[in-house]
Design an enzyme around this catalytic site. Structure first.
Site, mmCIF file in Angstrom:
data_model
loop_
_atom_site.group_PDB
_atom_site.id
_atom_site.type_symbol
_atom_site.label_atom_id
_atom_site.label_comp_id
_atom_site.label_asym_id
_atom_site.label_seq_id
_atom_site.Cartn_x
_atom_site.Cartn_y
_atom_site.Cartn_z
ATOM 1 N N ASP A 9 4.862 -7.950 9.370
ATOM 2 C CA ASP A 9 4.959 -9.265 10.435
ATOM 3 C C ASP A 9 3.508 -9.037 11.186
ATOM 4 O OD1 ASP A 9 6.155 -11.264 11.834
ATOM 5 O OD2 ASP A 9 6.031 -9.961 13.366
ATOM 6 N N GLU A 59 1.320 -10.375 6.224
ATOM 7 C CA GLU A 59 1.226 -11.304 7.004
ATOM 8 C C GLU A 59 -0.110 -11.096 7.669
ATOM 9 O OE1 GLU A 59 3.744 -14.385 10.137
ATOM 10 O OE2 GLU A 59 3.529 -12.497 10.617
#
Length: 740
Positions: A354, A391
């Protein structure tokens, strides 16, 4: 025993980083347990052993050597609860916030008991001043670390696939099975629910072979969300990087979560399904200096977090209040140790990072594509065949890095997401970019020797509209989040097909089903790695909420009763995933190199490895590519085998006449999958034939071709026949040579 701990601590300066990592945390032995903590700025560290009622049994001073504190305690067994107290300087202006009144979770804890009492004294500062120390004890208001015994790792998967072969299914541990009618009530919404045979069978029947779980590192909610009567459902608010989230365990929180997680991994591995974790190393649950002190801030605020130049406040590039400082060697070691643990002890097969750009910022907070984080992962034998997915952005300066992560990494491709949404709502200029996205986004990833699997293609994910909602709502409907619909993105690129929200109109509902089929078909037919959300194949809806991070209820839970109503989507998904798995031609490992398919002697067979068709019987011309009104494109792929595929994508609102190419591209074209309604297309077509492609349709035509081996055999047979006739190619007339 204390003397033995002191001797052990004295040796630490001579130990390798790996050996130090083995000391940190809680480690059982035949006689007790050894505890280790990195706290370089502490003046004193105290281990608190806590009983089942939350009462402190013992406070034990730990021994220091360098930045490491240790102690060995006889008689401690698995299930023992504990925490740390840090005494040292309180000087917030210098990033020093030691407060011994706050009981802290061990960053290396393998299990954590539960959540937080947000009404208790969980902040290191007094309510009306963020820089004045609060001396109230937090012990009864905070989660506790738990000693966990070593147990065998899960059963490994028989074959860990290359990412190019994977179809990724993004799922939330609780939401995926909370409403599953066949899962026993006590297992629903837990690790055991995902391991349940009926759930595993759904995954294998669908054909997905990799499940990406939203955060399972132990997390807690933010105070402001609790204040609204909601909770952090997604889990992007980590407290412990080694501990499976306790609430996802169906049994208890005294270490049972570790065993149940391992059993889940074993069940999935036995079914041939890899486990990928969505991990949040970029920030923690403590927020900025105004937030609660539960672990890292109390241990070493200046060490764990990025701070502003004056050291007074957190430097936030995550939008979550704090940013973990992986430019610090010991903090980076924590991340690497966590990755090792989840691979070697918990059996996982990959990670999705993330806000990964935060992890590669240097000591000056600047992005460094050659960061030590990337270098260590590339050189680590434990992580050699583990899937690494970024990401590739964060909220900080120069944080958008799509396409920049380089070999060894795959990346979420938001350019793909945005374009495919726009294409199917007919908000694009021509089909030039469609070809680029279908071919694996070559403009972004085809450099430095990167494979086609560098692009993780997705049309939706946990954040944003569900696939069904993309065709049901033009605008977000986030009122349930308690922020007057101000939260969430306004750039949804959705189309409600004429009516906002749910409707009984059969024409609109039929169009919505078709559009969902179109988008899912595009995803599964694109080069790169497809990822879609759990429940997309059965009409999952979030009722128009595009920021459902705080909704622990039906808005987020997969509604399994929709399977019959949306069976058309599930059937097409199974068909396309099956084709993708059966034919490597539909999932290339490398970017396609456009060239002639040739016989052994180099003679072209009249077809290309990849070609783009205009629907008029021929390949796309420059005029076709420049036509901004064009919504039709054919993607042809072939190799040396006797099978090729010609996939047609048509997002226009009117039917299109399509003429198939000549027979060298295929002697027979069979419809093997389509988003069209039954009866709208014939079962097969012949080369040069013209057929009507319905509006807003994807169709997959499997073409029968002459394989290289067959062509060589045919050429050899013709040569033999010619020799037997007494005429060789050299003896033939110029006219005959020309015709040949």
């Amino acid at each position: 025993m204390g003397g033995e701990a002191t001797k052990k601590a004295r040796r630490m300066t001579e130990l390798t980083r790996a050996q130090v990592s083995d000391i940190l945390g809680a480690h059982l032995s035949a006689t007790g347990c050894t505890f280790g903590l990195w706290a370089p700025r502490a003046d004193r560290v105290e281990l608190a052993l806590v009983d089942d009622q939350g009462n402190t049994q013992r406070n034990i001073d730990m021994d220091r050597q360098g930045g490491i504190w240790t102690t060995s305690v006889p008689g401690v067994e698995a299930g023992q609860r504990y925490g740390f107290r840090i005494d040292g300087a309180w000087d917030p202006g210098q990033g020093l916030r030691a407060n011994p009144a706050k009981l802290l979770v061990d960053p290396y804890a393998r299990a954590i008991t539960a959540g937080v009492d947000f009404t208790g004294p969980i902040f290191d500062h007094v309510p009306d001043d963020f820089y004045t120390r609060d001396n109230r004890d937090s012990a009864t208001s905070v989660p506790l670390s738990v000693v966990v015994a070593d147990t065998p790792a899960p059963e490994p998967i028989a074959r860990r696939r290359p990412l190019s072969e994977c179809v990724i299914y993004e799922a939330h541990v609780k939401g995926f099975t909370r409403l599953h009618p066949q899962v026993p009530e006590h297992l629903r919404g837990h690790y055991g629910g995902i391991a349940y045979p009926a759930v595993v069978k759904h995954l294998t029947d669908l054909g997905v072979n990799a499940i990406e779980l939203l955060p399972v590192h132990h997390f807690v909610s933010e105070p402001f969300i609790i204040g609204r009567g909601l909770s952090n459902y997604w889990g992007y608010n980590t407290l412990g990087f080694f501990a499976p989230h306790a609430a996802y365990c169906s049994v208890g929180t005294e270490g049972d979560q570790v065993a149940e997680f391992k059993s889940m991994v074993t069940a999935l591995h036995r079914a041939g399904i890899e486990v990928i974790l969505d991990v949040v190393y970029n920030h923690t649950c403590e927020g900025n200096h105004e937030g609660p002190t539960l672990s890292f801030r109390g241990i070493d605020h200046q060490g764990y977090y990025r701070l502003t130049d004056d050291l007074r406040n957190d430097y936030d590039v995550t939008g979550c209040g704090n940013s973990v400082d992986t430019a610090h060697a010991d903090v980076l070691a924590l991340v690497m140790d966590s990755l090792h643990y989840w691979v070697t002890q918990m059996g996982v097969d990959g990670f999705r990072f993330d806000l990964a750009s935060t992890l590669i910022r240097n000591g000056d907070h600047q992005v460094d594509l050659n960061h030590e984080f990337k270098r260590q992962i590339a050189a680590d034998p434990v992580l050699k065949d583990i899937k690494m997915i970024a990401e590739p952005w964060d909220m900080g300066p120069n944080g958008y890095l799509v396409g920049a992560w380089g070999p060894g990494w795959s990346e979420w491709n938001d350019r793909y997401r945005g374009y495919v949404r726009d294409y199917w709502r007919s908000q694009v200029h021509g089909v030039d970019e469609l070809a680029t996205r279908l071919a694996g986004s070559t403009d972004i990833f085809n450099h430095n020797g990167r494979p086609a699997s560098s692009s993780i293609n997705f049309i939706n994910a946990h954040d944003g509209f569900a696939l069904r909602d993309l065709v049901t709502y033009n605008s977000k409907h986030n009122e349930a989040n308690g922020e007057e619909n101000r939260d969430g993105s306004n750039d949804n690129r959705s189309w409600n097909c004429g009516v906002e929200g749910e409707t009984d109109d059969p024409t609109i509902n039929a169009l919505r089903h078709r559009q969902v089929r179109n988008m899912l078909a595009t995803l599964l037919l694109s080069d790169g790695v497809p990822m879609f959300c759990a429940g997309d194949e059965m009409g999952r809806t979030q009722q128009g909420n595009n920021n459902a991070y705080c909704q622990d209820g039906p808005i987020n839970w997969v509604n399994w009763s929709l399977q019959d109503e949306w069976h058309d989507v599930g059937t097409l998904a199974r068909t396309l995933i099956g084709l993708r798995q059966q034919y490597p031609l539909l999932r290339p490992a490398q970017f396609r190199d456009r060239h002639d398919v040739v016989r052994a002697d180099g003679t072209p067979l009249g077809r290309l490895t990849i070609a783009w068709f205009n629907g008029g019987g021929g390949q796309m011309t420059q005029d076709d590519w420049n036509d901004g009104a064009r919504r039709l494109l054919g993607m042809y792929v072939s190799d040396e085998s006797d099978t090729a595929f010609l996939n047609w994508f048509h997002s226009g609102p009117e039917p299109a006449a399509v003429t198939l190419p000549a027979e060298q591209w295929g002697t027979h074209f069979e419809v093997v999958a389509t988003s069209a309604e039954p009866g709208e297309l014939a079962e097969s077509y012949q080369p040069g034939e013209t057929f009507t492609l319905p509006a807003r349709t994807v169709v997959v035509l499997k073409a029968t071709t002459l394989s290289v081996a067959q062509a060589d055999e045919k050429a050899a047979a013709e040569t033999t026949t010619s020799d037997e006739a007494g005429v060789t190619q050299d003896e033939a007339s110029p006219e005959e040579n020309s015709q040949a």
